[in-house]
Design an enzyme around this catalytic site. Structure first.
Site, PDB file in Angstrom:
ATOM      1  N   ASP A   9      38.021  40.500  43.310  1.00 39.05           N
ATOM      2  CA  ASP A   9      39.059  39.488  43.527  1.00 39.05           C
ATOM      3  C   ASP A   9      38.558  38.537  44.602  1.00 39.05           C
ATOM      4  O   ASP A   9      38.091  38.977  45.660  1.00 39.05           O
ATOM      5  CB  ASP A   9      40.365  40.138  43.976  1.00 39.05           C
ATOM      6  CG  ASP A   9      40.984  41.030  42.907  1.00 39.05           C
ATOM      7  OD1 ASP A   9      40.367  41.183  41.834  1.00 39.05           O
ATOM      8  OD2 ASP A   9      42.074  41.573  43.154  1.00 39.05           O
ATOM      9  N   ASP A 131      51.215  41.432  33.534  1.00 42.40           N
ATOM     10  CA  ASP A 131      51.436  42.007  34.856  1.00 42.40           C
ATOM     11  C   ASP A 131      52.930  42.265  35.015  1.00 42.40           C
ATOM     12  O   ASP A 131      53.749  41.358  34.823  1.00 42.40           O
ATOM     13  CB  ASP A 131      50.931  41.057  35.933  1.00 42.40           C
ATOM     14  CG  ASP A 131      49.445  40.737  35.759  1.00 42.40           C
ATOM     15  OD1 ASP A 131      48.711  41.635  35.304  1.00 42.40           O
ATOM     16  OD2 ASP A 131      49.034  39.609  36.071  1.00 42.40           O
TER      17      ASP A 131
END
Length: 237
Positions: A9, A131
């Site tokens: 990330d 998500d």
């Protein structure tokens, strides 16, 4: 064996992890994502999941140069997500060397556009990002919750040809509290042919084994690796 996919990330050009998607709860693990990718490759990993957190926040792809460098300096197969809001973004990502793009928010806010991309690029190149927070699909870097319930959301896109889904249980992400196995089992019961990628909460080799035994095809992990919770020598790569 379950497919093992480490994650990088990126915020501000650095390899970070957030807790529950909170940008205020950020830990930096490596100042050089390219070096981190090379480490993953040296350990025997074949896949890499890259999340452009700057892009997710800005609503357009930001860290394209890092992606390009990783593709130039490794042979990892990569999927890239975060901030992909236009066909221009998709083309940038593919031109920089990613094999797949992960798209979530557009599938919620502009379903016809997502379906057009699915048709143009094909289901092997598109990963549907789903998500979840409190049972609802979350969008825009997890900053907003939609009104979409997970299973109906998946149903309409799987019927349209989606084969790959990355499902993150946001309440688990970055917490090392164990993955949402019951959620993933529920999805696999409904869609046994789906290539489901579980994400969030992985804390140990035992968690990976439990996901494998539950029939989950793939898993993404980050913090557990960076904090030494996973014994790489005991994984089947």
């Amino acid at each position: 064996m379950i497919e093992l996919i480490p994650a990088i990330d990126i915020i501000g050009g650095k390899c970070v992890r957030l807790t529950k998607g909170d940008y205020e709860q950020k830990t930096t693990y490596n100042d050089d994502p390219v070096a981190q990718a090379k480490e993953f490759e040296s350990l025997g990993f074949k896949r890499l999941h890259i999340v452009d957190l700057d892009g997710a926040k800005s609503k357009h792809v930001v860290n394209i140069d890092i992606l390009r460098r990783i593709t130039e300096e490794t042979s990892l197969t990569m999927d890239f997500g975060g901030g992909i809001k236009s066909e221009e973004d998709i083309e940038k990502v593919f031109n920089a060397g990613a094999a797949m793009v992960t798209i979530g928010s557009i599938a919620v806010t502009q379903p016809e556009l997502f379906l057009a991309w699915l048709s143009k690029y094909g289901p092997e190149k598109i990963i549907l990002g789903a998500d979840v927070r409190n049972g609802k699909v979350s969008i825009n870097g997890w900053k907003e919750d939609s009104t979409e319930d997970l299973l109906p959301f998946l149903h309409k896109y799987i019927d349209a040809g989606v084969k790959n889904v990355l499902c993150t249980e946001i309440s688990k992400d970055g917490t090392l509290s164990g993955p949402a196995i019951d959620l993933y089992k529920e999805v696999m019961r409904e869609y046994p042919e789906l290539h489901l990628i579980a994400s969030g909460g992985v804390s140990s080799n035992d968690d990976i084994t439990a996901l494998h035994e539950a029939g989950i095809p793939a898993v993404v992990f980050g913090k557990s690796f960076y904090e030494g919770k996973i014994d790489i020598n005991k994984l089947e790569l």
